[in-house]
Design a protein around this motif. Structure first.
Motif, PDB file in Angstrom:
ATOM      1  N   LYS A 168      -6.424   0.669 -18.298  1.00 27.73           N
ATOM      2  CA  LYS A 168      -6.765   1.939 -18.947  1.00 27.73           C
ATOM      3  C   LYS A 168      -8.213   1.936 -19.411  1.00 27.73           C
ATOM      4  N   ASP A 169      -8.694   0.790 -19.875  1.00 21.57           N
ATOM      5  CA  ASP A 169     -10.102   0.636 -20.244  1.00 21.57           C
ATOM      6  C   ASP A 169     -10.817   0.002 -19.053  1.00 21.57           C
ATOM      7  N   ASP A 170     -11.412   0.831 -18.215  1.00 26.70           N
ATOM      8  CA  ASP A 170     -12.043   0.378 -16.975  1.00 26.70           C
ATOM      9  C   ASP A 170     -13.127  -0.669 -17.204  1.00 26.70           C
ATOM     10  N   PHE A 190       2.984  -2.517  -9.965  1.00 27.21           N
ATOM     11  CA  PHE A 190       3.178  -1.721 -11.166  1.00 27.21           C
ATOM     12  C   PHE A 190       4.453  -0.892 -10.985  1.00 27.21           C
ATOM     13  N   GLY A 191       5.304  -0.916 -11.982  1.00 24.51           N
ATOM     14  CA  GLY A 191       6.580  -0.221 -11.897  1.00 24.51           C
ATOM     15  C   GLY A 191       7.730  -1.142 -11.534  1.00 24.51           C
ATOM     16  N   ASP A 198      -1.451  -1.411 -21.421  1.00 21.52           N
ATOM     17  CA  ASP A 198      -2.893  -1.229 -21.256  1.00 21.52           C
ATOM     18  C   ASP A 198      -3.305  -1.114 -19.783  1.00 21.52           C
ATOM     19  N   MET A 199      -2.308  -1.032 -18.903  1.00 23.97           N
ATOM     20  CA  MET A 199      -2.560  -0.974 -17.464  1.00 23.97           C
ATOM     21  C   MET A 199      -2.091   0.377 -16.927  1.00 23.97           C
ATOM     22  N   GLU A 200      -2.924   1.012 -16.100  1.00 21.35           N
ATOM     23  CA  GLU A 200      -2.525   2.263 -15.436  1.00 21.35           C
ATOM     24  C   GLU A 200      -1.805   1.985 -14.125  1.00 21.35           C
ATOM     25  N   ASP A 201      -2.252   0.951 -13.412  1.00 17.87           N
ATOM     26  CA  ASP A 201      -1.665   0.604 -12.123  1.00 17.87           C
ATOM     27  C   ASP A 201      -2.103  -0.820 -11.795  1.00 17.87           C
ATOM     28  N   GLN A 255      -6.038  12.196   0.681  1.00 16.64           N
ATOM     29  CA  GLN A 255      -6.231  12.985  -0.519  1.00 16.64           C
ATOM     30  C   GLN A 255      -7.093  12.251  -1.534  1.00 16.64           C
ATOM     31  N   GLY A 256      -7.409  10.978  -1.281  1.00 12.81           N
ATOM     32  CA  GLY A 256      -8.198  10.183  -2.215  1.00 12.81           C
ATOM     33  C   GLY A 256      -7.379   9.680  -3.398  1.00 12.81           C
ATOM     34  N   ASP A 257      -6.057   9.789  -3.315  1.00  8.35           N
ATOM     35  CA  ASP A 257      -5.178   9.374  -4.396  1.00  8.35           C
ATOM     36  C   ASP A 257      -4.218   8.316  -3.854  1.00  8.35           C
ATOM     37  N   PHE A 258      -4.395   7.066  -4.248  1.00 16.95           N
ATOM     38  CA  PHE A 258      -3.558   5.994  -3.740  1.00 16.95           C
ATOM     39  C   PHE A 258      -3.267   5.024  -4.867  1.00 16.95           C
ATOM     40  N   THR A 259      -2.236   4.218  -4.671  1.00 12.98           N
ATOM     41  CA  THR A 259      -1.866   3.211  -5.654  1.00 12.98           C
ATOM     42  C   THR A 259      -2.235   1.827  -5.132  1.00 12.98           C
ATOM     43  N   ALA A 260      -2.187   0.861  -6.014  1.00 10.59           N
ATOM     44  CA  ALA A 260      -2.434  -0.522  -5.599  1.00 10.59           C
ATOM     45  C   ALA A 260      -1.423  -0.934  -4.533  1.00 10.59           C
ATOM     46  N   GLN A 261      -0.184  -0.511  -4.692  1.00  8.24           N
ATOM     47  CA  GLN A 261       0.839  -0.851  -3.712  1.00  8.24           C
ATOM     48  C   GLN A 261       0.515  -0.246  -2.347  1.00  8.24           C
TER      49      GLN A 261
END
Length: 175
Positions: free
Chosen positions: A112-114, A69-70, A88-91, A46-52
């Motif tokens: 969050k700020d790429d 993260f989490g 300040d981190m999304e993942d 799906q093109g949607d993945f996490t760092a984990q």
């Protein structure tokens, strides 16, 4: 000459590594690993993945510690590791050599700020260099040959003897 500042920096870094490593073995890896791989494959399609999702697909015996993260460990150490607050981190995630005697690690962050991703990991790499130049100088080759790159929405730092192989694997997973 070793200064008090150097000793404090090394002590702080080692404490963070030990803290992260102490929780690394607290899960049922066989069951959760297969579930994560299946989930990662579904999300990858799906093109949607996490760092984990990505980092759990890396098979390197030296990289036996992790925080994502989490996780409470990641939350407590995010600012120590990356110099930015968790807010300040999304993942993000890190896999590392938990024994502390090896510089090997893969950090994967999505701030969050790429525009800050490369800078954050450049500072992380410099910190690792400061730690290992006096603690274990023979690890400096890994640090000097480390790679920082962007993979999808993530910024990645790879410190290893197998930088090219690991970098290629991450890029293949995220493409």
């Amino acid at each position: 000459m070793i200064t008090l500042r150097t000793i404090c920096a090394v002590t702080t870094a080692l404490t963070a590594i030990i803290a992260i490593g102490s929780l690394a073995g607290c899960t049922d890896t066989a069951d959760s690993s297969s579930k994560l791989t299946q989930t990662a494959q579904e999300q990858e399609n799906q093109g949607d993945f996490t760092a984990q999702d990505i980092l759990t697909q890396i098979d390197d015996p030296l990289l036996d510690g992790s925080a994502y993260f989490g996780d409470e460990t990641f939350e407590k150490n995010c600012e120590k590791l990356y110099g930015i607050p968790l807010s300040d981190m999304e993942d993000g995630g890190i896999i590392f050599a938990s024994g502390g005697g090896n510089a090997d690690e893969i950090s994967m962050i999505k701030p969050k700020d790429d525009t800050l991703g490369e800078q954050i990991l450049t500072e992380r790499l410099a910190s690792r260099g400061t730690t290992f130049e006096t603690y274990k100088p023979e690890e400096m080759t890994k640090i000097e040959n480390a790679e920082i790159f962007q993979a999808g929405d993530y910024w990645v730092l790879v410190i290893s003897d197998d930088v090219s192989e690991l970098t290629d694997k991450i890029k293949n997973i995220t493409e």
